[in-house]
Design an enzyme around this catalytic site. Sequence first.
Site, PDB file in Angstrom:
ATOM      1  N   HIS A  12      -7.899  -2.620   7.003  1.00 36.02           N
ATOM      2  CA  HIS A  12      -6.616  -0.753   7.139  1.00 36.02           C
ATOM      3  C   HIS A  12      -7.068   0.398   7.045  1.00 36.02           C
ATOM      4  CE1 HIS A  12      -3.947   0.731   8.862  1.00 36.02           C
ATOM      5  NE2 HIS A  12      -3.205   1.220   8.154  1.00 36.02           N
ATOM      6  N   ASP A  67      -3.778   5.482  11.304  1.00 35.43           N
ATOM      7  CA  ASP A  67      -2.890   4.950  10.628  1.00 35.43           C
ATOM      8  C   ASP A  67      -1.243   6.635  11.231  1.00 35.43           C
ATOM      9  OD1 ASP A  67      -0.652   2.649   8.810  1.00 35.43           O
ATOM     10  OD2 ASP A  67       0.133   3.793   8.638  1.00 35.43           O
TER      11      ASP A  67
END
Length: 310
Positions: A275, A107
Amino acid sequence: MNALLPDFTDATRRCGGVRIHAQVSGDGPPVLLLHGYPQTLAMWHRVAPELARDHTVVLADLRGYGDSGKPDDDPSHEQYAKRTMAADQAALMRSLGFDRFAVAGHDRGGRVAHRMALDVPEHVRAVAVLDIVPTLHMLGNVDRAMASAYFHWFFLSLDSGLPEQLILADPRAWLRSRFEGRHAGGLPTDPRAMAEYERCFTDAAAVRASCADYRAAAGIDLEHDAYDRDLGRVVEAPLLAIWGTHSFVGRHFDVAAVWKAYARHVTAVAVPADHYLAEEAPGEVARALASFFRNRDQDPVRHLDAEGTR
């Protein structure tokens, strides 16, 4: 933190005038692991011990996050540019005696790792990015699906103070909203890790700093990325792209193809997760990282002395 990472010891340093909180364990070629939003270095607690079997693993909180320093933002948002964050982390590794190392980031940490590989290629032996495509590509391909799934990019980048006011009304609820619906049936987030994220994110300075991070991404980071693109600069170090098959990135982008436009040598691996793949599918992530780094460990490891010279 000790319960999550019992074999890791403190390696905190001041880098560029900012305290960078770090933990280290293991022996062997050095690997730096960088976390994403809204997490801390604790996100690696299921992956880092496996990598530490064959590597010196350094975990670090990005500036503005976790227990690292949270300097005031500036009008240009340069304090939270990925270039600035990458310089912090490169300085951290030099202070620990590592002149050349591998780096992996998830991320936001992946965006810092990408910038580091462009800015200080002489220090980056290999780079892995988890569940991202480059910022320039992401913001250059906004559609309704992206704007809905990543609405926080646009919300947090509002330079009005409103995001901070709304989040600080209930920071725990905001933090937990970032995890809701982003899970594909793998391992659940460890409650101890979530408690660590909450401990750090309920700090008003952390909320302000994380907004500055996103404001930088929508401004100065794009300028830096576009400049490199226009000059034809790409990542020269071997790059591993890992993504979750159930994540927005995995479902909406040809991740391998995108990264091949930004890096010279790309390896691609998809894992069954959403994610937060390092926590949901840690075995698959650890194996992919270990294999990738092991195949590049023949690159000589250069150590620095206490004065920072070889």
